[in-house]
Design a protein around this motif. Structure first.
Motif, PDB file in Angstrom:
ATOM      1  N   ASP A   1      28.565  52.690  45.018  1.00  0.00           N
ATOM      2  CA  ASP A   1      27.729  51.505  44.814  1.00  0.00           C
ATOM      3  C   ASP A   1      26.265  51.935  44.732  1.00  0.00           C
ATOM      4  O   ASP A   1      25.750  52.547  45.666  1.00  0.00           O
ATOM      5  CB  ASP A   1      27.924  50.524  45.962  1.00  0.00           C
ATOM      6  CG  ASP A   1      27.317  49.172  45.629  1.00  0.00           C
ATOM      7  OD1 ASP A   1      28.055  48.280  45.208  1.00  0.00           O
ATOM      8  OD2 ASP A   1      26.086  49.036  45.787  1.00  0.00           O
ATOM      9  N   PRO A   2      25.527  51.600  43.615  1.00  0.00           N
ATOM     10  CA  PRO A   2      24.153  52.097  43.427  1.00  0.00           C
ATOM     11  C   PRO A   2      23.185  51.689  44.529  1.00  0.00           C
ATOM     12  O   PRO A   2      22.254  52.437  44.849  1.00  0.00           O
ATOM     13  CB  PRO A   2      23.739  51.494  42.080  1.00  0.00           C
ATOM     14  CG  PRO A   2      25.022  51.258  41.364  1.00  0.00           C
ATOM     15  CD  PRO A   2      26.006  50.877  42.426  1.00  0.00           C
ATOM     16  N   GLU A   3      23.372  50.486  45.086  1.00  0.00           N
ATOM     17  CA  GLU A   3      22.489  50.056  46.169  1.00  0.00           C
ATOM     18  C   GLU A   3      23.109  50.277  47.544  1.00  0.00           C
ATOM     19  O   GLU A   3      22.610  49.753  48.550  1.00  0.00           O
ATOM     20  CB  GLU A   3      22.137  48.577  46.015  1.00  0.00           C
ATOM     21  CG  GLU A   3      21.209  48.268  44.860  1.00  0.00           C
ATOM     22  CD  GLU A   3      21.965  48.009  43.567  1.00  0.00           C
ATOM     23  OE1 GLU A   3      21.396  48.194  42.483  1.00  0.00           O
ATOM     24  OE2 GLU A   3      23.161  47.650  43.656  1.00  0.00           O
ATOM     25  N   ALA A   4      24.252  51.044  47.624  1.00  0.00           N
ATOM     26  CA  ALA A   4      24.933  51.347  48.884  1.00  0.00           C
ATOM     27  C   ALA A   4      25.447  50.089  49.569  1.00  0.00           C
ATOM     28  O   ALA A   4      25.552  50.035  50.811  1.00  0.00           O
ATOM     29  CB  ALA A   4      24.033  52.147  49.814  1.00  0.00           C
ATOM     30  N   ASP A   5      25.798  49.061  48.778  1.00  0.00           N
ATOM     31  CA  ASP A   5      26.413  47.869  49.363  1.00  0.00           C
ATOM     32  C   ASP A   5      27.863  48.176  49.735  1.00  0.00           C
ATOM     33  O   ASP A   5      28.551  48.978  49.078  1.00  0.00           O
ATOM     34  CB  ASP A   5      26.376  46.707  48.363  1.00  0.00           C
ATOM     35  CG  ASP A   5      24.960  46.292  48.022  1.00  0.00           C
ATOM     36  OD1 ASP A   5      24.086  46.403  48.902  1.00  0.00           O
ATOM     37  OD2 ASP A   5      24.730  45.845  46.872  1.00  0.00           O
ATOM     38  N   ASN A   6      28.373  47.525  50.795  1.00  0.00           N
ATOM     39  CA  ASN A   6      29.769  47.711  51.207  1.00  0.00           C
ATOM     40  C   ASN A   6      30.711  47.190  50.135  1.00  0.00           C
ATOM     41  O   ASN A   6      30.478  46.138  49.530  1.00  0.00           O
ATOM     42  CB  ASN A   6      30.042  46.983  52.520  1.00  0.00           C
ATOM     43  CG  ASN A   6      29.335  47.637  53.694  1.00  0.00           C
ATOM     44  OD1 ASN A   6      29.113  48.847  53.693  1.00  0.00           O
ATOM     45  ND2 ASN A   6      28.977  46.837  54.684  1.00  0.00           N
ATOM     46  N   ILE A   7      31.828  47.940  49.937  1.00  0.00           N
ATOM     47  CA  ILE A   7      32.859  47.518  49.009  1.00  0.00           C
ATOM     48  C   ILE A   7      33.732  46.496  49.733  1.00  0.00           C
ATOM     49  O   ILE A   7      34.235  46.737  50.831  1.00  0.00           O
ATOM     50  CB  ILE A   7      33.712  48.708  48.532  1.00  0.00           C
ATOM     51  CG1 ILE A   7      32.795  49.779  47.912  1.00  0.00           C
ATOM     52  CG2 ILE A   7      34.757  48.245  47.531  1.00  0.00           C
ATOM     53  CD1 ILE A   7      31.963  49.293  46.762  1.00  0.00           C
ATOM     54  N   GLU A   8      33.936  45.337  49.099  1.00  0.00           N
ATOM     55  CA  GLU A   8      34.685  44.271  49.754  1.00  0.00           C
ATOM     56  C   GLU A   8      36.113  44.139  49.246  1.00  0.00           C
ATOM     57  O   GLU A   8      36.966  43.600  49.951  1.00  0.00           O
ATOM     58  CB  GLU A   8      33.943  42.945  49.569  1.00  0.00           C
ATOM     59  CG  GLU A   8      32.592  42.919  50.278  1.00  0.00           C
ATOM     60  CD  GLU A   8      31.977  41.545  50.286  1.00  0.00           C
ATOM     61  OE1 GLU A   8      32.447  40.670  49.523  1.00  0.00           O
ATOM     62  OE2 GLU A   8      31.027  41.318  51.065  1.00  0.00           O
ATOM     63  N   LEU A   9      36.430  44.626  48.047  1.00  0.00           N
ATOM     64  CA  LEU A   9      37.780  44.473  47.520  1.00  0.00           C
ATOM     65  C   LEU A   9      38.010  45.451  46.379  1.00  0.00           C
ATOM     66  O   LEU A   9      37.114  45.641  45.536  1.00  0.00           O
ATOM     67  CB  LEU A   9      38.007  43.044  47.009  1.00  0.00           C
ATOM     68  CG  LEU A   9      39.377  42.736  46.393  1.00  0.00           C
ATOM     69  CD1 LEU A   9      40.481  42.857  47.455  1.00  0.00           C
ATOM     70  CD2 LEU A   9      39.390  41.355  45.756  1.00  0.00           C
ATOM     71  N   ILE A  10      39.231  46.062  46.386  1.00  0.00           N
ATOM     72  CA  ILE A  10      39.671  46.869  45.241  1.00  0.00           C
ATOM     73  C   ILE A  10      41.039  46.344  44.847  1.00  0.00           C
ATOM     74  O   ILE A  10      41.932  46.186  45.694  1.00  0.00           O
ATOM     75  CB  ILE A  10      39.770  48.367  45.592  1.00  0.00           C
ATOM     76  CG1 ILE A  10      38.396  48.907  46.004  1.00  0.00           C
ATOM     77  CG2 ILE A  10      40.329  49.159  44.408  1.00  0.00           C
ATOM     78  CD1 ILE A  10      38.427  50.363  46.444  1.00  0.00           C
ATOM     79  N   GLU A  11      41.275  46.084  43.580  1.00  0.00           N
ATOM     80  CA  GLU A  11      42.565  45.631  43.072  1.00  0.00           C
ATOM     81  C   GLU A  11      42.967  46.493  41.888  1.00  0.00           C
ATOM     82  O   GLU A  11      42.185  46.675  40.944  1.00  0.00           O
ATOM     83  CB  GLU A  11      42.489  44.168  42.642  1.00  0.00           C
ATOM     84  CG  GLU A  11      42.382  43.196  43.797  1.00  0.00           C
ATOM     85  CD  GLU A  11      42.415  41.750  43.336  1.00  0.00           C
ATOM     86  OE1 GLU A  11      42.160  41.507  42.133  1.00  0.00           O
ATOM     87  OE2 GLU A  11      42.706  40.861  44.161  1.00  0.00           O
ATOM     88  N   PHE A  12      44.233  47.063  41.960  1.00  0.00           N
ATOM     89  CA  PHE A  12      44.832  47.800  40.858  1.00  0.00           C
ATOM     90  C   PHE A  12      45.765  46.842  40.133  1.00  0.00           C
ATOM     91  O   PHE A  12      46.589  46.157  40.775  1.00  0.00           O
ATOM     92  CB  PHE A  12      45.595  49.014  41.369  1.00  0.00           C
ATOM     93  CG  PHE A  12      44.733  50.034  42.066  1.00  0.00           C
ATOM     94  CD1 PHE A  12      44.057  50.986  41.331  1.00  0.00           C
ATOM     95  CD2 PHE A  12      44.588  50.003  43.447  1.00  0.00           C
ATOM     96  CE1 PHE A  12      43.255  51.929  41.971  1.00  0.00           C
ATOM     97  CE2 PHE A  12      43.786  50.940  44.078  1.00  0.00           C
ATOM     98  CZ  PHE A  12      43.118  51.902  43.347  1.00  0.00           C
ATOM     99  N   ASN A  13      45.705  46.791  38.814  1.00  0.00           N
ATOM    100  CA  ASN A  13      46.441  45.778  38.051  1.00  0.00           C
ATOM    101  C   ASN A  13      47.235  46.398  36.917  1.00  0.00           C
ATOM    102  O   ASN A  13      46.772  47.351  36.263  1.00  0.00           O
ATOM    103  CB  ASN A  13      45.460  44.746  37.473  1.00  0.00           C
ATOM    104  CG  ASN A  13      44.729  43.987  38.545  1.00  0.00           C
ATOM    105  OD1 ASN A  13      45.331  43.237  39.301  1.00  0.00           O
ATOM    106  ND2 ASN A  13      43.414  44.207  38.629  1.00  0.00           N
ATOM    107  N   ASP A  14      48.468  45.822  36.694  1.00  0.00           N
ATOM    108  CA  ASP A  14      49.288  46.125  35.531  1.00  0.00           C
ATOM    109  C   ASP A  14      48.766  45.243  34.404  1.00  0.00           C
ATOM    110  O   ASP A  14      48.896  44.019  34.449  1.00  0.00           O
ATOM    111  CB  ASP A  14      50.744  45.819  35.850  1.00  0.00           C
ATOM    112  CG  ASP A  14      51.673  46.028  34.651  1.00  0.00           C
ATOM    113  OD1 ASP A  14      51.137  46.296  33.539  1.00  0.00           O
ATOM    114  OD2 ASP A  14      52.880  45.899  34.822  1.00  0.00           O
ATOM    115  N   LEU A  15      48.151  45.866  33.369  1.00  0.00           N
ATOM    116  CA  LEU A  15      47.487  45.093  32.326  1.00  0.00           C
ATOM    117  C   LEU A  15      48.432  44.679  31.209  1.00  0.00           C
ATOM    118  O   LEU A  15      48.025  43.890  30.340  1.00  0.00           O
ATOM    119  CB  LEU A  15      46.312  45.896  31.747  1.00  0.00           C
ATOM    120  CG  LEU A  15      45.191  46.231  32.747  1.00  0.00           C
ATOM    121  CD1 LEU A  15      44.053  46.939  32.041  1.00  0.00           C
ATOM    122  CD2 LEU A  15      44.702  44.988  33.459  1.00  0.00           C
TER     123      LEU A  15
END
Length: 849
Positions: free
Chosen positions: A638-652
């Motif tokens: 994250d460029p501003e070092a903000d905390n990551i709140e969610l990651i989702e992997f998806n079948d497109l």
């Protein structure tokens, strides 16, 4: 006060100088008969003149040598008398005798004879008056006729005789060569106070007389006689055999001059000569006005430096002849106090023939208090916005009357904005004495005075040159511009500099922060070390928060080049209370010059949130997946070092969620994360990932991949050849070997051979073989290659493995070259030699088994 005087020139005749019945009346201002600073006053001057005149005698050589220029001389003498006008006096005296060039009746063969009637053109006589009647005449037609009587004659006298006749020089006397002539028979009535001129005209020799008498200034001499009687002697001559020095002596001593005569004198030649003679006689009257520091005239004036020394003004329509005259002079008071309303001690000044002056004074007039306005620019504001320059000025009237009141009608009084090229103005309403008025003026930014193409100091100026409408007496003054209408103009003008123009606002997002910097160009005069300041105000457009809440924050202003500066503010960020990332912020940038004039402009910018940066590690685009369970691996920063709140992997492809990671563990917004996509069959897939921080998200994908069999399951075909390619002659054959092996699981496979531009087959002539291949026990096969077409070709060995549904293709380059003639040495092995090697290798192989 206004002083009136007269001078003299040839144009107007004057017998004596006198002036009487001098009076002046003054009509004060319109309306109300008020005496107002700068308002027209009409003074009427009445006077009676008894003027003196100029008297001129042309004395002309009539010998044969005048044959060339005579016509021109006649024409120009006529022109001269026509210019003198009806009051002029003069005559024309010829040097010859007889009525024509063949008439000797009035001559003794050498000299003209004395006759009692020298004015009779048809009888005998000496050098004589060619005009009718006795003495000087003023009739223009008679003077012209006299000039027409000039002609070449048989008998003639010289310059001394002819000039003596003209000036009434004595009775019968010697002509200075012993010849006895008879002169002075006619009285020409020369006036004692007139300006008198004798003009001698000669070409070549001049008869039988002398010229020495003209230059004789001894007692009793002709020259002394002319000097004593105020004659000015002029000579217009050409091709003289002598006498020029005599003429020059006479001219020098009497105030005259000697001129050159052309053979064919033109009017241009003589107009210059006779014009100079006319002005040198100094007998005209010109009416002039002298204006002092209290007033000036509207008739003809110098607009610069009106106050100070006296200045002369010429009134071209002034009466300049004898008799009762009247002249109206329109003028203006330009000072305050109790003043003469006529113009002070006015007088006529008449120049005497000796160059002195005689003054004739007009009657005095009453005095009156001058009323006036006195404007002062007491305060002002100048502000430029994104469309125009707005000016507001406070104007005080420090005078003793209201400006633009009922009794001081003027239109318009104006407030000017000006530079060195142009002005813009607006009218000012009435301002009472001792009161103030606020006046506004707006100028569009595209106007040339403020558009930035010509950056220079501007000035605010309260009009001291207003137009006063109305009349002064009978004189209409619809646009009588008063050059000085106020006693104090020092406070009528203020310098406002150049209203700063803020333009080209640019924003710069700051790395690794929810922040931005701002910079704007400012057109402002930068000719000093301290050329102004700039300030900024930030407003949250999502709500009403402002920064700074108490007013303005200072920016940094610095010169770029010329008259362009920059205003910068380095860092505005979301740490300011009331502002968050993604808020849209309006920025007001205001510049102010040293004189207090301001200019501002606005623009808006969003507080930046850079979404998380996602890098895909595996599987990348079109990368094969060998295992049944695929690992989906990414890195996040994250460029501003903000905390990551969610990651989702998806079948497109099927739009299904593969795996969700809320609040995954990270360090300052950085980390590597892996999702697992399980139980994949062979085939093609697409996946993507979305990563969110508090202010935004990043979506990456699609990333296609194929679920395939692992390389370990494939058949390994290896060509056994000592070179990187096979070289074959066109139409020839070659042989080579390849080995077939597997790493895992024994199986039965089928291998095909083929090629482009070649025929490929096994040694037994077949193009495919089915066989069982065991792990670690490679099978060897011999191939025969027959070349068809020259060029670069390719051998393909294709193994089909039904157990895992794969085809494995191995390629090997083949080069077919043109055949060579028999007997030439060809590099490489012959076909038969290759067959022998092959058989020998097979036997050796089986022996080793």
């Amino acid at each position: 006060m206004t002083l009136i005087f007269f001078t003299a020139s040839l144009v107007i005749p004057v017998y004596a100088q006198s002036a009487d019945n001098l009076d002046v009346s003054a009509n004060k201002q319109y309306p109300g008969s008020e005496y107002v600073l700068g308002r027209p006053v009409e003074s009427t001057y009445e006077y009676n003149l008894d003027l003196r005149s100029a008297q001129v005698a042309f004395t002309v050589d009539e010998t044969y040598s005048m044959r060339g220029p005579m016509n021109g001389v006649r024409d120009n003498i006529k022109w001269f008398f026509e210019q003198l006008g009806g009051d002029a006096e003069g005559t024309v005296i010829g040097s010859g005798c007889g009525s024509s060039s063949t008439d000797y009746s009035d001559s003794d063969g050498y000299h003209c004879l004395d006759r009692p009637y020298p004015g009779d053109n048809y009888g005998p006589g000496e050098p004589r008056d060619l005009a009718p009647g006795q003495g000087l005449i003023s009739n223009e037609n008679d003077l012209v006729d006299a000039a027409d009587n000039l002609e070449e004659r048989n008998s003639f006298e010289g310059p001394d005789s002819t000039v003596s006749e003209a000036v009434n020089y004595g009775p019968e006397s010697s002509d200075y060569t012993g010849n006895i002539g008879y002169y002075g028979d006619e009285d020409y009535n020369w006036g004692s106070e007139a300006s008198k001129a004798i003009i001698w005209v000669q070409s070549g020799g001049a008869g039988y007389g002398s010229c020495s008498g003209i230059s004789d200034f001894s007692s009793g001499g002709l020259g002394r006689y002319m000097e004593n009687n105020n004659f000015e002697f002029y000579a217009i001559v050409r091709s003289l055999s002598g006498c020029r020095s005599n003429f020059e002596t006479a001219a020098s001593n009497t105030g005259g001059k000697v001129y050159d005569l052309s053979n064919d004198p033109s009017s241009e030649d003589w107009q210059d000569i006779l014009g100079e003679i006319s002005s040198s006689l100094d007998t005209s009257v010109r009416l002039n006005g002298l204006v002092d520091q209290y007033s000036y005239s509207e008739d003809d004036y110098d607009e610069d430096n009106l106050q100070g020394n006296h200045r002369n003004f010429r009134f071209l329509d002034a009466p300049e002849s004898s008799g009762q005259q009247s002249l109206s002079l329109t003028w203006r008071p330009v000072d305050i106090g109790n003043l003469d309303i006529k113009s002070g001690e006015s007088f006529i000044e008449v120049e005497q023939s000796d160059g002195s002056f005689q003054n004739f004074y007009f009657n005095n007039q009453q005095v009156s208090e001058v009323k006036y306005v006195d404007f002062e620019l007491s305060d002002y504001t100048v502000e430029r916005d994104d469309s125009q320059v707005n000016i507001e000025a406070e104007i005080a009237n420090n005078g003793n009357v209201d400006s633009l009141g009922p009794a001081q009608t003027s239109s318009p009084r104006e407030l000017f904005v000006k530079d060195s090229y142009s002005t813009i103005s607006t009218n000012i309403s009435s301002i009472s004495a001792g009161d103030t008025e606020n006046v506004t003026l707006s100028i569009g930014n595209s106007n040339s005075i403020v558009d930035g193409n010509n950056i220079e100091d501007l000035f605010l100026h309260v009009d001291a040159q207003g137009f006063w409408n109305g009349k002064s007496g009978s004189v209409s003054v619809p646009e009588a511009r008063g050059e000085v209408l106020e006693p104090n103009e020092d406070d009528n003008e203020v310098q406002i500099g150049y209203p700063p123009r803020v333009r080209d606002i640019q924003f710069n997002d700051i790395d690794a922060q929810h922040a931005f910097g701002v910079e704007a160009k400012v057109d402002i005069l930068t000719d000093g070390n301290d050329f102004g300041e700039c300030r900024l105000k930030f407003t949250n457009q999502e709500n009403s928060n402002k920064y700074p809440s108490s007013g303005w924050v200072e920016g940094q202003i610095s010169e770029i080049n010329g008259d362009t500066a920059s205003c910068t503010y380095d860092n505005f960020n979301s740490s300011v209370s009331g502002f968050e990332p993604t808020d849209n912020v309006e920025v007001n940038i205001t510049a102010e010059n040293d004189e207090g004039a301001t200019g501002w402009n606005t623009d808006s910018h969003e507080i930046i949130n850079r979404p998380p940066e996602v890098t895909v590690l595996e599987p990348k685009d079109n990368e094969p997946v060998w295992e049944r369970d695929a690992s989906l691996r990414i890195t996040v920063d994250d460029p501003e070092a903000d905390n990551i709140e969610l990651i989702e992997f998806n079948d497109l492809i099927d739009n299904q969620l593969i795996e969700s990671m809320p609040n995954p563990p990270d360090v300052n917004g950085e980390g590597t994360f892996t999702g697992e996509w399980q139980d994949l069959n062979l085939g093609e897939y697409e996946w993507g990932v979305e990563v969110e921080d508090k202010w935004g998200s990043t979506v990456k994908g699609p990333f296609p991949f194929e679920r395939v069999v692992s390389q370990n399951y494939r058949v390994q075909n290896t060509v056994d050849h000592q070179y990187s390619s096979l070289i074959v002659d066109e139409g020839g054959q070659a042989s080579m070997f390849f080995d077939s092996d597997v790493v895992t699981d024994n199986r039965t496979v089928t291998t095909y051979v083929e090629g482009d531009g070649i025929d490929a087959e096994y040694s037994d002539g077949s193009t495919q073989k089915t066989y069982e291949v065991d792990t670690g026990e490679p099978d060897r096969f011999q191939l025969r290659i027959e070349a068809l077409d020259t060029g670069s070709d390719e051998l393909r060995i294709i193994t089909e493995d039904d157990s895992v549904s794969t085809n494995t293709t191995t390629t090997f380059p083949v080069y077919v070259r043109e055949s060579v003639e028999e007997g030439q040495s060809v590099p490489g092995l012959s076909f038969y030699y290759l067959v022998f090697i092959g058989l020998f290798s097979s036997l050796l192989y089986f022996a080793l088994l």
